[in-house]
Design a protein around this motif. Structure first.
Motif, mmCIF file in Angstrom:
data_model
loop_
_atom_site.group_PDB
_atom_site.id
_atom_site.type_symbol
_atom_site.label_atom_id
_atom_site.label_comp_id
_atom_site.label_asym_id
_atom_site.label_seq_id
_atom_site.Cartn_x
_atom_site.Cartn_y
_atom_site.Cartn_z
ATOM 1 N N UNK A 201 0.847 -1.188 0.000
ATOM 2 C CA UNK A 201 0.000 0.000 0.000
ATOM 3 C C UNK A 201 0.882 1.237 0.000
ATOM 4 N N UNK A 202 0.297 2.366 -0.319
ATOM 5 C CA UNK A 202 1.058 3.618 -0.439
ATOM 6 C C UNK A 202 1.780 3.954 0.852
ATOM 7 N N UNK A 203 1.120 3.833 1.969
ATOM 8 C CA UNK A 203 1.707 4.255 3.245
ATOM 9 C C UNK A 203 2.615 3.194 3.871
ATOM 10 N N UNK A 204 2.857 2.082 3.185
ATOM 11 C CA UNK A 204 3.798 1.068 3.681
ATOM 12 C C UNK A 204 5.256 1.425 3.378
ATOM 13 N N UNK A 205 5.474 2.375 2.493
ATOM 14 C CA UNK A 205 6.831 2.848 2.201
ATOM 15 C C UNK A 205 6.937 4.290 2.686
ATOM 16 N N UNK A 206 8.134 4.707 3.098
ATOM 17 C CA UNK A 206 8.234 6.065 3.634
ATOM 18 C C UNK A 206 8.067 7.135 2.560
ATOM 19 N N UNK A 207 8.522 6.930 1.299
ATOM 20 C CA UNK A 207 8.213 7.953 0.295
ATOM 21 C C UNK A 207 6.706 8.025 -0.001
ATOM 22 N N UNK A 208 6.070 6.870 -0.009
ATOM 23 C CA UNK A 208 4.627 6.851 -0.226
ATOM 24 C C UNK A 208 3.872 7.494 0.913
ATOM 25 N N UNK A 209 4.344 7.258 2.139
ATOM 26 C CA UNK A 209 3.719 7.884 3.305
ATOM 27 C C UNK A 209 3.863 9.399 3.244
ATOM 28 N N UNK A 210 5.044 9.870 2.842
ATOM 29 C CA UNK A 210 5.265 11.309 2.682
ATOM 30 C C UNK A 210 4.299 11.895 1.650
ATOM 31 N N UNK A 211 4.172 11.223 0.520
ATOM 32 C CA UNK A 211 3.260 11.701 -0.528
ATOM 33 C C UNK A 211 1.817 11.672 -0.048
ATOM 34 N N UNK A 212 1.431 10.621 0.673
ATOM 35 C CA UNK A 212 0.060 10.491 1.168
ATOM 36 C C UNK A 212 -0.270 11.596 2.170
ATOM 37 N N UNK A 213 0.642 11.843 3.116
ATOM 38 C CA UNK A 213 0.401 12.880 4.123
ATOM 39 C C UNK A 213 0.309 14.258 3.459
ATOM 40 N N UNK A 214 1.204 14.528 2.526
ATOM 41 C CA UNK A 214 1.170 15.822 1.829
ATOM 42 C C UNK A 214 -0.096 15.972 0.999
ATOM 43 N N UNK A 215 -0.536 14.892 0.391
ATOM 44 C CA UNK A 215 -1.773 14.955 -0.395
ATOM 45 C C UNK A 215 -2.982 15.213 0.503
ATOM 46 N N UNK A 216 -3.021 14.597 1.664
ATOM 47 C CA UNK A 216 -4.142 14.821 2.580
ATOM 48 C C UNK A 216 -4.100 16.245 3.150
ATOM 49 N N UNK A 217 -2.901 16.741 3.415
ATOM 50 C CA UNK A 217 -2.784 18.117 3.903
ATOM 51 C C UNK A 217 -3.065 19.139 2.798
ATOM 52 N N UNK A 218 -3.069 18.681 1.561
ATOM 53 C CA UNK A 218 -3.295 19.566 0.418
ATOM 54 C C UNK A 218 -4.780 19.797 0.133
ATOM 55 N N UNK A 219 -5.665 19.076 0.798
ATOM 56 C CA UNK A 219 -7.103 19.241 0.531
ATOM 57 C C UNK A 219 -7.593 20.642 0.917
ATOM 58 N N UNK A 220 -7.317 21.155 2.132
ATOM 59 C CA UNK A 220 -7.755 22.535 2.429
ATOM 60 C C UNK A 220 -7.129 23.592 1.523
ATOM 61 N N UNK A 221 -5.835 23.494 1.180
ATOM 62 C CA UNK A 221 -5.297 24.489 0.243
ATOM 63 C C UNK A 221 -5.964 24.460 -1.133
ATOM 64 N N UNK A 222 -6.428 23.305 -1.578
ATOM 65 C CA UNK A 222 -7.144 23.256 -2.857
ATOM 66 C C UNK A 222 -8.414 24.092 -2.765
ATOM 67 N N UNK A 223 -9.080 24.048 -1.622
ATOM 68 C CA UNK A 223 -10.273 24.886 -1.434
ATOM 69 C C UNK A 223 -9.897 26.366 -1.464
ATOM 70 N N UNK A 224 -8.762 26.730 -0.853
ATOM 71 C CA UNK A 224 -8.263 28.110 -0.923
ATOM 72 C C UNK A 224 -7.971 28.503 -2.368
ATOM 73 N N UNK A 225 -7.344 27.608 -3.106
ATOM 74 C CA UNK A 225 -6.992 27.894 -4.497
ATOM 75 C C UNK A 225 -8.251 28.089 -5.346
ATOM 76 N N UNK A 226 -9.269 27.277 -5.111
ATOM 77 C CA UNK A 226 -10.530 27.440 -5.840
ATOM 78 C C UNK A 226 -11.217 28.748 -5.454
ATOM 79 N N UNK A 227 -11.120 29.128 -4.182
ATOM 80 C CA UNK A 227 -11.694 30.404 -3.745
ATOM 81 C C UNK A 227 -10.985 31.575 -4.408
ATOM 82 N N UNK A 228 -9.665 31.511 -4.489
ATOM 83 C CA UNK A 228 -8.914 32.591 -5.141
ATOM 84 C C UNK A 228 -9.252 32.674 -6.624
#
Length: 123
Positions: free
Chosen positions: A78-105
């Protein structure tokens, strides 16, 4: 895999930076109008930058999904079983609120300013 995993946070941050740049362009435009005491057309680069924010944010999410599929096919993990995948997964999940900001802008770039331009003391 490492480069792709690091691409997710980089693209996500670039999306936020470009969306915040829209506000700087808008304020610069307002100040130039006030300094020249006349109405000026809205800069076209603001539209390009406003569209770049959500596109970069969604690209980060797409890269994360593609990385997850690649890790699943190649390694059977799975994605979060490797540390690069975990990094990408965490950053992608943290990117959800900024996407809303970007759509608002993006929305604010196309919405009319109801107060109208204030040109200051031009007399």
């Amino acid at each position: 895999m490492m480069i792709t995993a690091l691409l997710v946070p980089v693209v996500a941050v670039l999306g936020v930076v470009t969306s915040l740049r829209v506000e700087d362009i808008d304020m610069d435009w307002v100040h130039r109008q006030q300094a020249s005491c006349r109405h000026m057309p809205f800069p076209k680069v603001a539209y390009v930058v406003a569209w770049a924010g959500p596109l970069l944010g969604l690209t980060a999410m797409a890269v994360c999904v593609l990385l997850a599929r690649w890790i699943r096919r190649r390694c059977g993990l799975r994605l979060w079983d490797t540390w690069p995948g975990l990094l990408a997964f965490v950053c992608a999940m943290l990117n959800v609120p900024p996407i809303l900001l970007e759509l608002f802008m993006l929305w604010t770039t196309y919405s009319p300013d109801m107060s109208g331009p204030i040109l200051g003391d031009c007399g």
